[in-house]
Design a protein around this motif. Structure first.
Motif, PDB file in Angstrom:
ATOM      1  N   LEU A   9       0.829  -1.205   0.000  1.00 51.71           N
ATOM      2  CA  LEU A   9       0.000   0.000   0.000  1.00 51.71           C
ATOM      3  C   LEU A   9       0.867   1.260   0.000  1.00 51.71           C
ATOM      4  O   LEU A   9       1.867   1.356   0.714  1.00 51.71           O
ATOM      5  N   GLY A  10       0.461   2.206  -0.819  1.00 51.62           N
ATOM      6  CA  GLY A  10       1.111   3.510  -0.852  1.00 51.62           C
ATOM      7  C   GLY A  10       0.061   4.601  -0.921  1.00 51.62           C
ATOM      8  O   GLY A  10      -1.119   4.334  -1.182  1.00 51.62           O
ATOM      9  N   ALA A  11       0.474   5.845  -0.675  1.00 51.76           N
ATOM     10  CA  ALA A  11      -0.467   6.972  -0.710  1.00 51.76           C
ATOM     11  C   ALA A  11       0.230   8.180  -1.303  1.00 51.76           C
ATOM     12  O   ALA A  11       1.397   8.452  -1.014  1.00 51.76           O
ATOM     13  N   ARG A  12      -0.538   8.930  -2.111  1.00 51.62           N
ATOM     14  CA  ARG A  12      -0.003  10.123  -2.770  1.00 51.62           C
ATOM     15  C   ARG A  12      -0.697  11.382  -2.268  1.00 51.62           C
ATOM     16  O   ARG A  12      -1.899  11.398  -2.031  1.00 51.62           O
ATOM     17  N   TYR A  13       0.083  12.442  -2.105  1.00 50.50           N
ATOM     18  CA  TYR A  13      -0.427  13.796  -2.002  1.00 50.50           C
ATOM     19  C   TYR A  13       0.035  14.515  -3.260  1.00 50.50           C
ATOM     20  O   TYR A  13       1.228  14.782  -3.426  1.00 50.50           O
ATOM     21  N   GLY A  14      -0.897  14.779  -4.175  1.00 48.26           N
ATOM     22  CA  GLY A  14      -0.489  15.305  -5.474  1.00 48.26           C
ATOM     23  C   GLY A  14       0.348  14.262  -6.195  1.00 48.26           C
ATOM     24  O   GLY A  14      -0.046  13.108  -6.327  1.00 48.26           O
ATOM     25  N   LYS A  15       1.533  14.654  -6.626  1.00 44.00           N
ATOM     26  CA  LYS A  15       2.420  13.712  -7.310  1.00 44.00           C
ATOM     27  C   LYS A  15       3.429  13.068  -6.366  1.00 44.00           C
ATOM     28  O   LYS A  15       4.220  12.216  -6.781  1.00 44.00           O
ATOM     29  N   SER A  16       3.388  13.475  -5.102  1.00 45.78           N
ATOM     30  CA  SER A  16       4.367  12.990  -4.134  1.00 45.78           C
ATOM     31  C   SER A  16       3.862  11.742  -3.422  1.00 45.78           C
ATOM     32  O   SER A  16       2.743  11.710  -2.901  1.00 45.78           O
ATOM     33  N   LEU A  17       4.682  10.693  -3.400  1.00 43.10           N
ATOM     34  CA  LEU A  17       4.334   9.455  -2.705  1.00 43.10           C
ATOM     35  C   LEU A  17       4.805   9.569  -1.265  1.00 43.10           C
ATOM     36  O   LEU A  17       6.009   9.604  -0.985  1.00 43.10           O
ATOM     37  N   ARG A  18       3.851   9.675  -0.326  1.00 42.91           N
ATOM     38  CA  ARG A  18       4.183   9.901   1.084  1.00 42.91           C
ATOM     39  C   ARG A  18       4.185   8.618   1.905  1.00 42.91           C
ATOM     40  O   ARG A  18       4.711   8.606   3.024  1.00 42.91           O
ATOM     41  N   LEU A  19       3.572   7.577   1.387  1.00 46.39           N
ATOM     42  CA  LEU A  19       3.506   6.277   2.063  1.00 46.39           C
ATOM     43  C   LEU A  19       3.791   5.231   1.010  1.00 46.39           C
ATOM     44  O   LEU A  19       3.273   5.316  -0.107  1.00 46.39           O
ATOM     45  N   ARG A  20       4.604   4.227   1.343  1.00 46.85           N
ATOM     46  CA  ARG A  20       4.967   3.276   0.297  1.00 46.85           C
ATOM     47  C   ARG A  20       5.178   1.868   0.871  1.00 46.85           C
ATOM     48  O   ARG A  20       5.638   1.694   1.998  1.00 46.85           O
TER      49      ARG A  20
END
Length: 235
Positions: A9-20
């Motif tokens: 699982l990962g999460a993006r804020y805009g184009k930035s991957l904050r969780l990976r």
């Protein structure tokens, strides 16, 4: 029995991957999972990704839930109930979310039982805007519990409570998880509470999962040194 498992699982804020690359075993109904880690490690981001508020790679696998993805409820750290509603009205509104507006005896009984269990029946008819920070936090918890979730994500749900109320609420959550077969993922800063009330622990640091397993095996002196940079012993 409901289960939830995270796969890369990962999460993006805009184009930035904050969780990976967060991958876990399946957590089962009845489990309390403490999500721990330093400030800004990614705990809130993880909850927002699981609940569908953020997008990103990977999958959230939910099995055995009677309501599918709707089985997941998320209680954020900063809640925003309508200040002109009473505690009871805000709980009723949460209870009926997505269910239609016909109110039955079972709805009223659920609200009454929840407010009593949280020790806030005496403020049921006070406006939310009149409450202290701790009372508002308990009212927000009531709004979450009356929805009868099968998977519950709780982001620092006791941060505004004094120590005795923290212990009461976390003890109640443990009882409810087992009685209802809920999976409860709960972000905590107090590692003593995590050891006492959780079955499993996930350690998040720098947007990655660095450890996951039974709480006594994870919350150790090595964890304090490596993640929190504190030289102390865990007994």
């Amino acid at each position: 029995m409901v289960t939830i498992q995270l796969d890369a699982l990962g999460a993006r804020y805009g184009k930035s991957l904050r969780l990976r690359d967060v991958t876990t075993p399946a957590f089962e109904g009845g489990d309390i999972v403490a999500v721990i880690g330093p400030n800004a490690a990614g705990k809130s981001t993880l909850f927002r990704r699981i609940s569908g508020l953020l997008h990103g790679p990977g999958q959230v696998h939910v099995d055995g839930a009677s309501r599918g993805r709707n089985a997941i409820c998320y209680m954020p750290q900063d809640t925003s109930a309508n200040a002109v509603l009473t505690v009871y009205e805000s709980a009723l509104l949460a209870r009926k979310q997505g269910m239609g507006w016909s109110v039955g005896d079972d709805d009223l009984a659920c609200i009454d039982e929840t407010l009593a269990a949280l020790g806030i029946a005496d403020i049921a008819f006070r406006n939310v805007g009149e409450l202290s920070g701790g009372q508002r936090q308990l009212a927000s918890l009531a709004q979450t519990l009356v929805r009868e979730p099968e998977i519950l994500l709780m982001d620092e749900p006791t941060s505004a409570l004094d120590l005795s109320r923290q212990v009461e609420v976390l003890g109640l959550m443990r009882e409810l998880a087992r009685a209802r077969g809920m999976v409860v993922l709960i972000a905590l800063h107090d590692l003593n509470h995590a050891l006492r009330f959780s079955d499993q622990a996930m350690v998040i640091a720098d947007g990655r999962l660095v450890a996951c397993g039974p709480s006594p095996d994870i919350i150790t002196s090595d964890l304090l040194r490596d993640i929190y940079h504190v030289d102390a012993r865990v007994e």
